[in-house]
Design an enzyme around this catalytic site. Structure first.
Site, PDB file in Angstrom:
ATOM      1  N   ASP A   1       0.534  -1.234   0.174  1.00 51.06           N
ATOM      2  CA  ASP A   1      -0.120   0.202  -0.041  1.00 51.06           C
ATOM      3  C   ASP A   1       0.800   1.432   0.085  1.00 51.06           C
ATOM      4  OD1 ASP A   1      -1.837  -2.162   1.217  1.00 51.06           O
ATOM      5  OD2 ASP A   1      -3.011  -0.585   0.423  1.00 51.06           O
TER       6      ASP A   1
ATOM      7  N   ASN B   1       1.618  -2.951   4.047  1.00 56.31           N
ATOM      8  CA  ASN B   1       0.560  -3.668   3.605  1.00 56.31           C
ATOM      9  C   ASN B   1      -0.339  -4.271   4.466  1.00 56.31           C
ATOM     10  OD1 ASN B   1      -0.313  -5.022   0.933  1.00 56.31           O
ATOM     11  ND2 ASN B   1       0.114  -7.072   1.841  1.00 56.31           N
TER      12      ASN B   1
HETATM   13  O1  MRU Z   1      -7.652  -2.955   2.769  1.00 57.86           O
HETATM   14  P1  MRU Z   1      -7.501  -3.336   1.348  1.00 57.86           P
HETATM   15  O2  MRU Z   1      -8.405  -4.533   0.947  1.00 57.86           O
HETATM   16  O3  MRU Z   1      -7.698  -2.158   0.508  1.00 57.86           O
HETATM   17  O4  MRU Z   1      -6.079  -3.916   1.369  1.00 57.86           O
HETATM   18  C1  MRU Z   1      -5.320  -4.079   0.126  1.00 57.86           C
HETATM   19  C2  MRU Z   1      -3.823  -4.773   0.360  1.00 57.86           C
HETATM   20  O5  MRU Z   1      -3.583  -4.551   1.449  1.00 57.86           O
HETATM   21  C3  MRU Z   1      -3.296  -4.912  -0.824  1.00 57.86           C
HETATM   22  O6  MRU Z   1      -2.204  -5.789  -0.803  1.00 57.86           O
HETATM   23  C4  MRU Z   1      -2.448  -3.614  -1.538  1.00 57.86           C
HETATM   24  O7  MRU Z   1      -3.407  -2.671  -1.712  1.00 57.86           O
HETATM   25  C5  MRU Z   1      -2.012  -4.165  -2.934  1.00 57.86           C
HETATM   26  S1  MRU Z   1      -3.236  -4.350  -4.146  1.00 57.86           S
HETATM   27  C6  MRU Z   1      -2.359  -4.418  -5.486  1.00 57.86           C
END
Ligand code: MRU
Length: 365
Positions: free
Chosen positions: A254, A264
């Site tokens: 993220d 992440n």
């Molecule tokens: O809370 P989320 O579902 O948005 O979290 C997503 C993640 O942690 C993913 O691993 C990250 O955004 C990478 S997506 C290519």
């Protein structure tokens, strides 16, 4: 099965954003229509659209929707509204930097056009026609962000596929697939590309408490592509590694700080530690738009705290006593030293050091 796009813009500048409501997967694959910036904000906040790159793309289209309220007004009204709507969308979720990157890119494109109306559109109602042209240019920019992410994901897949060998087991966490991006994914792109090149892989998927992105979304994507998939509870990752069922761990990201620390989904840090303890390589796949070089280390990454009810009342069923104290950070930070390589669209960042990141990202994000 019919291919449904994670998100797409429908129509022209007065159109709308359609996206798969990911909260309903895997039981229902339903598209919802976002017809204003508020609907996009809500969709991001509630994880109807989620995953760092997809959030950025949605926000860029959200800006276009926000500008529809000033259609036909003068240039100044458009810029004022642009600032408001970008700030508003930026308040939806704090951790994935792609959101802020995409909003910044939209503002930057708009700034390039400010006050540059060709004289023909300056008439009795100054610059009205020009504001409409700026809105159209911004829609084109949002479409470009979307299209670039498609290409980026394919490139990540190509670069990462070489890290996996035929017959290997791979562990992944959360969802970093097509649903989290324009298409194809980041961590899953590596798996998809390796599988497409003929390598037989067995993917272990952490269910990913508390919102089950692994169980609901990643298994759904892997199954559609016919990849051998086994779902496990998050707490089983250690034993899966101990039993040598997996030879690699791959996740998305993220936000990545200048030193390579990676934020992440909560639980990723634990996987990094476990992988190190079992001498299993831990890889992160992410586009360059996920790097935040303004942060020297992961300590500065803002971590989203989410509603305690996601833990006490997951999916509508109460599983804890009333009024119990809850800690619910949505992300954690894995230190760079636990990461064997970061796979981005420009290639492999290996070793994961400040210097190597600067070299690869030197030409910008
Ligand atoms: O809370 P989320 O579902 O948005 O979290 C997503 C993640 O942690 C993913 O691993 C990250 O955004 C990478 S997506 C290519």
């Amino acid at each position: 099965m019919k291919h449904v796009e994670t998100l797409h813009w429908v129509g022209e500048v007065d159109g709308y954003l359609a996206l798969i409501d990911q909260t309903l997967l895997p039981l229902k694959c339903v598209e919802i229509q976002c017809r204003n910036a508020e609907a996009v904000w809500e969709a991001i906040k509630m994880l109807r659209v989620r995953g760092a790159p997809a959030i950025g793309i949605a926000a860029a289209y959200g800006v276009c929707l926000g500008l529809q309220t000033v259609a036909g007004q003068a240039e100044d009204a458009l810029y004022q509204r642009l600032g408001e709507v970008a700030d508003y969308l930026a308040s939806s979720r704090p951790t994935a930097v792609n959101l802020f990157w995409a909003l910044e890119r939209m503002k930057q494109r708009a700034a390039e056009l400010r006050g540059r109306a060709p004289t023909r559109s300056v008439g009795r109602r100054p610059k009205v026609g020009w504001a409409a042209e700026i809105a159209e240019t911004l829609l084109a920019e949002a479409r470009a962000i979307h299209e670039e992410d498609r290409r980026t994901c394919r490139a990540i897949g190509r670069h990462g596929a070489e890290l996996l060998e035929d017959g290997q087991g791979v562990l992944t966490h959360c969802n970093a697939g097509g649903l989290a991006t324009a298409d194809y994914g980041t961590a899953l792109a590596v798996i998809f590309a390796a599988a497409e090149s003929g390598k037989r892989l067995h993917v272990y998927v952490d269910e990913t408490r508390p919102l089950l992105q692994g169980a609901r979304l990643t298994t759904w994507e892997l199954k559609q592509r016919g990849i051998h998939t086994t779902l496990i509870c998050d707490s089983m990752a250690a034993v899966v590694m101990q039993q040598r069922r997996v030879q690699a761990v791959i996740t998305g990201a993220d936000r990545i700080a200048a030193n390579g620390d990676v934020a992440n989904k909560i639980g990723t840090y634990g996987l990094g530690l476990l992988a190190a303890a079992h001498q299993i390589p831990f890889y992160v796949a992410a586009p360059t738009s996920t790097f935040d070089l303004s942060l020297s280390s992961g300590a500065g990454i803002p971590i989203e705290q989410r509603d305690p009810r996601e833990i006490t009342h997951g999916f509508g069923r109460q599983t804890a006593p009333e009024e119990i104290d809850v800690y619910n950070p949505a992300f954690d930070v894995t230190p760079a030293e636990l990461i064997r390589a970061i796979i981005c669209q420009r290639g492999l960042i290996r070793p994961v050091t400040r210097q190597r990141i600067a070299e690869v990202l030197g030409a910008g994000r």
